[in-house]
Scaffold this motif. Sequence first.
Motif, short mmCIF file in Angstrom:
data_model
loop_
_atom_site.label_atom_id
_atom_site.label_comp_id
_atom_site.label_asym_id
_atom_site.label_seq_id
_atom_site.Cartn_x
_atom_site.Cartn_y
_atom_site.Cartn_z
N GLN A 1192 0.85 -1.18 0.00
CA GLN A 1192 0.00 0.00 0.00
C GLN A 1192 0.89 1.23 0.00
O GLN A 1192 1.73 1.40 0.88
N CYS A 1193 0.71 2.04 -0.98
CA CYS A 1193 1.47 3.28 -1.08
C CYS A 1193 0.44 4.41 -1.10
O CYS A 1193 -0.12 4.75 -2.16
N GLY A 1194 0.19 4.97 0.08
CA GLY A 1194 -0.88 5.98 0.17
C GLY A 1194 -2.23 5.30 -0.05
O GLY A 1194 -2.58 4.34 0.62
N GLU A 1195 -3.01 5.81 -1.04
CA GLU A 1195 -4.30 5.21 -1.35
C GLU A 1195 -4.19 4.18 -2.45
O GLU A 1195 -5.17 3.49 -2.76
N LEU A 1196 -3.02 4.05 -3.06
CA LEU A 1196 -2.89 3.14 -4.20
C LEU A 1196 -2.31 1.81 -3.75
O LEU A 1196 -1.23 1.76 -3.16
N PRO A 1197 -3.01 0.69 -4.00
CA PRO A 1197 -2.42 -0.63 -3.70
C PRO A 1197 -1.56 -1.11 -4.88
O PRO A 1197 -1.86 -0.83 -6.04
N PHE A 1198 -0.49 -1.82 -4.50
CA PHE A 1198 0.40 -2.40 -5.51
C PHE A 1198 0.48 -3.91 -5.28
O PHE A 1198 0.57 -4.39 -4.14
N LEU A 1199 0.44 -4.68 -6.37
CA LEU A 1199 0.57 -6.14 -6.31
C LEU A 1199 1.77 -6.56 -7.16
O LEU A 1199 1.80 -6.27 -8.37
N THR A 1200 2.74 -7.19 -6.56
CA THR A 1200 3.98 -7.56 -7.28
C THR A 1200 4.50 -8.89 -6.77
O THR A 1200 4.10 -9.35 -5.70
N ARG A 1201 5.36 -9.52 -7.56
CA ARG A 1201 5.97 -10.79 -7.16
C ARG A 1201 7.27 -10.51 -6.37
O ARG A 1201 8.11 -9.74 -6.83
N VAL A 1202 7.38 -11.12 -5.24
CA VAL A 1202 8.52 -10.92 -4.35
C VAL A 1202 9.23 -12.25 -4.16
O VAL A 1202 8.58 -13.26 -3.85
N ASN A 1203 10.53 -12.23 -4.39
CA ASN A 1203 11.33 -13.45 -4.18
C ASN A 1203 11.39 -13.80 -2.70
O ASN A 1203 11.36 -12.90 -1.84
N PRO A 1204 11.47 -15.08 -2.35
CA PRO A 1204 11.61 -15.44 -0.93
C PRO A 1204 12.93 -14.92 -0.38
O PRO A 1204 13.91 -14.73 -1.09
N ARG A 1205 12.88 -14.63 0.90
CA ARG A 1205 14.08 -14.09 1.51
C ARG A 1205 15.22 -15.12 1.49
O ARG A 1205 15.01 -16.30 1.75
N ILE A 1206 16.39 -14.60 1.21
CA ILE A 1206 17.58 -15.45 1.21
C ILE A 1206 17.99 -15.71 2.65
O ILE A 1206 17.94 -14.80 3.49
N ARG A 1207 18.40 -16.95 2.93
CA ARG A 1207 18.83 -17.29 4.28
C ARG A 1207 20.34 -17.57 4.25
O ARG A 1207 20.83 -18.39 3.46
N LEU A 1208 21.04 -16.86 5.13
CA LEU A 1208 22.50 -16.92 5.16
C LEU A 1208 22.98 -17.31 6.55
O LEU A 1208 22.32 -17.00 7.55
N SER A 1209 24.13 -17.96 6.57
CA SER A 1209 24.82 -18.25 7.83
C SER A 1209 26.05 -17.36 7.91
O SER A 1209 26.86 -17.31 6.96
N CYS A 1210 26.19 -16.68 9.02
CA CYS A 1210 27.28 -15.71 9.16
C CYS A 1210 28.61 -16.42 9.35
O CYS A 1210 28.71 -17.39 10.11
N LEU A 1211 29.63 -15.93 8.67
CA LEU A 1211 31.01 -16.38 8.89
C LEU A 1211 31.78 -15.35 9.70
O LEU A 1211 32.56 -15.71 10.58
N SER A 1212 31.61 -14.08 9.40
CA SER A 1212 32.25 -13.01 10.16
C SER A 1212 31.57 -11.69 9.82
O SER A 1212 30.93 -11.55 8.77
N ILE A 1213 31.70 -10.74 10.73
CA ILE A 1213 31.14 -9.40 10.53
C ILE A 1213 32.27 -8.40 10.75
O ILE A 1213 32.96 -8.43 11.78
N GLN A 1214 32.46 -7.53 9.76
CA GLN A 1214 33.47 -6.48 9.84
C GLN A 1214 32.79 -5.12 9.70
O GLN A 1214 31.74 -5.00 9.06
N GLU A 1215 33.42 -4.14 10.31
CA GLU A 1215 32.91 -2.78 10.16
C GLU A 1215 33.42 -2.21 8.84
O GLU A 1215 34.51 -2.56 8.37
N PRO A 1216 32.66 -1.32 8.21
CA PRO A 1216 33.12 -0.72 6.95
C PRO A 1216 34.42 0.05 7.15
O PRO A 1216 34.77 0.49 8.25
N GLU A 1217 35.16 0.21 6.04
CA GLU A 1217 36.47 0.86 6.12
C GLU A 1217 36.36 2.36 6.31
O GLU A 1217 37.31 2.99 6.75
N HIS A 1218 35.25 3.00 5.92
CA HIS A 1218 35.13 4.46 5.97
C HIS A 1218 34.06 4.84 6.98
O HIS A 1218 32.87 4.90 6.66
N PRO A 1219 34.44 5.09 8.23
CA PRO A 1219 33.43 5.40 9.26
C PRO A 1219 32.68 6.69 9.00
O PRO A 1219 31.55 6.84 9.43
N SER A 1220 33.31 7.65 8.33
CA SER A 1220 32.61 8.92 8.10
C SER A 1220 31.38 8.71 7.25
O SER A 1220 30.31 9.24 7.53
N SER A 1221 31.51 7.92 6.21
CA SER A 1221 30.35 7.65 5.36
C SER A 1221 29.32 6.82 6.10
O SER A 1221 28.12 6.96 5.88
#
Length: 1229
Positions: A1192-1221
């Motif tokens: 629903q976007c305001g008063e207009l309904p939208f109907l679309t095909r959505v892919n199933p969510r991808i399921r991932l297993s984490c190996l590691s998490i790193q912080e981005p190289e540019h903290p300012s951005s």
Amino acid sequence: MAASSAQAPSCEQAWLEAAQAFIQETLCPPGKGPDVQLTHLVIDCVKTIWLSQGTSQGFTLPLSYSFASVQDLRTRQRLPCCSHLSWSSTAYQAWAQEAGPSGVPLPRERLIIVGTLTDLPGDLEQECRNGNLYVRDNTGILGCELIDLDLSWLGHLFLFPSWSYLPPARWSSSGEGHLELWGVPVPVFPLTISPGPLTPIPVLYPETASCLLRHRSKLRVGPKNLAGKLIRLSALVKSQKKAYFILTLGGSSPAGGQAGSHVSVIVQVPAQLVWHRALWPSRAYVLTELRVSKIRGHRYYVWTTSPSSHLLPLKPECVRELELELELDGPLLEADRSKSDPKPLPRPSNSQDKKDQKGLVRDSRLLSYTGTVTGVLNQSAGLYELDGQLGLCFAYQQFHGLRQVVRPGVSLELQDVHLLQSVGGGTRRPVLAPCLRGAVLLRGFSRQKPETQSSHQAQGASLYEQLVWERQLGLPVYLWATKALEDLARKLCPHVLRHHQFLQRSSPGNPSLGLQLLTPTLDVLAPSCCPSRNSHNEILEEPHHCPLQRYARLQTPCCFPTLTTLKEEGQRRAWASFDPKTLLPLPEASHLPSCQLNQRLAWSWLCLLPSAFHPAPVLLGVLVASSRKGCLQLRDQSGSLPCLLLAKHSQPLADPQLIGCLVRVERFQLVVERNVRSTFPSWKELSMAGFIQKQQARVYVQFFLADALILPVPRPFLHSATSSTPPKTVPTLPGGPHVEQSRLFLLSHKEALMKRNFFVPPGASLEVPKPTLSFHVSGNWLGGTQRKEGTGWGSFEPKGNENKDQKVLLIFLGSSVRWFEFLHPGQVYRLVASGPPTPMLFEEGGSSCISQRPLELAGYASCLTVQDEWTVELASSQDIPGVLDINKALPESSLTDLLSANFTDSLVSFSAEILSRTPCEPLSALLWTKPGSTGAVRGCVKLTVALETAGYEFPPHLDIYIEDPHLPPPLGLLPGARVYFNQLEKRVSRSHNVYCCFRSSTYVQVLSFPPDTTISAPLPHIYLAELLQGGQAPFRATASCHIVSVFSLQLFWVCAHCTSLCPQGRCTRQGPTCSAQTSISQASISFLVEDGTAEAVVACRNHQVAAALGLCPSEWTSLLEFVQGPGRVALQFTGPGAHLESSAKIDEPLTLFLRTLCTSPSVLRPIVLSFELERKPSKIIPLEPPQLQRFQCGELPFLTRVNPRIRLSCLSIQEPEHPSSVEAFVSSC
């Protein structure tokens, strides 16, 4: 008293009669009557010497002594001995004590030797004289050594009062003993003293003689006499053409002159070579009738002796200086010298002078040294120990004459010897080494009995000479080569080779095996491009240059350890590097229960390269096939070492003729597989070795045949080295001689090597049959039986039924399992049987261990059990033209058949790279084993492999399980190796994942070894939408994304033993109660990420949760301590508004903190996520199709095909190289 007095004359009479008979037989000229005068003179000499000791006890004759001829010594005296006629027993004992505490004195024999001292070897011509001394009588001739020779003694008959005799060693090729003559011999006939010259001899002194050589064009130079002090004496050089030595006279004339003048004289007349034994440095001599001649290859002239020359001691009253008629002024002399002196010849380059850098190349030091030999290091190589602290090397001289004499206790004077310090190559002491310019002079015999040397200690003298005189090795390289040959001989002799075979001299068509093994290293250290040694240059040239003049310290290039030593060193290093904390680093290990912790430590491996050792080891051994284990082994004197060989990349070893060959490898991998059984309660005890109950290691080597030097070994000496069981003898039939029969077969499939049960016919044996190590191969006969005809095979014998299927099953068991490593599908082999002619030997009805009905069901026309004495050969292209051109490609299953639910054929084949190898519980145990159970279960190994598939950038992964009876796994199944698996059983798990298992028909072939250096390639950086491409998506990758929301969070403490919940550190398990006192923390979190292209649900566990929450280690530790009280905290965020569901009370501070943290920007932030797909590539359930979803976007309904969510297993998490951005991005959200 009267009786004893009467007995004495009778004993003396008997002794005299024996002496007369001896003298007549051995000393008198043959064919003549008794020589009374000679007999009296000999007996008088004996009496004089005997009575000189002063303790004759009233006897005028040495009745306890007997005469011995040369023949008696050579034929009857088998042990070293000595005899001292003038010594009493007390004197001998005092003499023997001086042999030293470590030496055994020469035993005393009471023998008398009389003979002629000569330099003529036998009844030969004068030209055959070689400078050696001999004692001769009518029975033969015997070599001898005399310390201070007077040339006037030659040709005279002597009685030798003191001497020692060294019989020939069993290994000696000459078969002759050697005499050492102590003291001055006693002449039987009085020696005539020659009167001095009537007039003084005109002589030239060194200064004048040297000038005369330079002015030979102005003055006709005839025969001259030279006088001077002997300042240098070269070695006695013997070649195929002639023998000679060079002496140098120095000193000034009585009238004065240059004190440093000297002149060299060449002595090469055969009759004058014996002068070398009479000359003493620092004594003055006169040499007569010298001539000037030119040496071939030189530009200048030297003095040489003539056949009429004599060597006389210099007596000033008997000589006068010869006046020349040419005025020799100083300026004229200097000018003429500058014109006529030859320029130094270009110095030959030494193999060790390639890097002529300061500090690398050194100059040896010339000196004179007198010392005592204290040890024999290698007699054949001319290596000794001097004064307990110096090395002595005679290899650069022709050291044949003194080889038998030099032993501990011998005193030597070394003139102009080279001193080399810090030569390296494993030699730690300074080394003295004479070249041809220096002389080795004997100054004292040894009182010690020579040590009995075994054959291998005395073999190889000619090979060592070849290293010096043909290969032109410098001293550091030569010392290393001699030690390497000793190590090789200990490894291979005598069971693999006889010592004389291994150390024989290399000749065209008959290369030395020892030299062949050293050649690859010697070609690098000393390329064979140096000019041969010029003996005249080496002795005469100034400045002096020889192979010993300059040297470089040698870094030991390699070593040849025994296989047992290499195996033990590999085990030592493997266990020294075994550290549980390194194999299971924190923080991962802190969350593992004890069962997983110990399972992860159960197997590990270490790969050692030659570069990891110093010096680098060279692998050497005889290739054998084990009939007990079915694997290949390298074997030497110390033991055996399993090995895995590949002919080259992706090609297995297929030629059985390599069995029994000597293999030398410099490039190899020494693999140590560590198997550990441990009971660590938790990660906190990993540093306590007491929890390790058992540790074993499997050590083997793997290498390519292309990197090896293969040398055939003479067959008569190979049985003990190549066979672990004695060969069975075939009974000889009276009907005729043995023949060889063979038959060709094309191998299509080989099954696993394992223990099997075999069919036993009824009534064959009352014993219960035991499983037998065996394997099967199937294939087709190619033609009929052939018989050996000369060196080839005859025509095929006609078969009974030409149209009958020739499919055959061959069974290898017992000793025949030794052929396992050589048999591979797609190859044609020849099965050879030796024995009496047997019709239908390979036909149906032969010996079989399988009943006929299963064979018919499997489609085999016949079954044959390969006998132990039969052999297998690889067929050549001439055997059956056209048949060997068949397709030898390995059959492989398609990826579609492999990763599908189609089970029309549950056996699959493929090539893959092993990614990991981990121990696990057997598949059957997973169905019923409870966590924490202590029941003994059989082992299992899981291989995770990456399939080799064409057209796929990211190959899919697959799990392969190996269970009993296929354990331990075959050699070479290591991470990083490429392997071909044939006929694995495909299975599907309850979670719809495809995996494979070993079965009896499985055939494994290693295609390549793990790389020497492991370079971990970075994971590909992708967009999440690329994961929706199916098979083209990587299984593991990295993505830059943003955490949108947290779905769930769990923190809990469990028992490290049984994994039950542990509030406040107490296990809550009931029935039976767990007595473990150790608890571990575990955690999990699930959150949603997106990168603008797609969304994915990410699951993190344990230490990854701290990274997801953005907590530092101290904050994470404090949080877990708060959770330890309740034991478990679980938060579930559901619905669009992310409502909270909690296992704890909502208003608790811990719950409030976690809820606030999971919705804060500290968690909902940009991250760099490394992950793997939760859905394995081997899953056979199709992906869910896109679903219609209303927005629903305001008063207009939208109907679309959505892919199933991808399921991932984490190996590691790193912080981005540019903290300012990142901060800008967070603030914009």
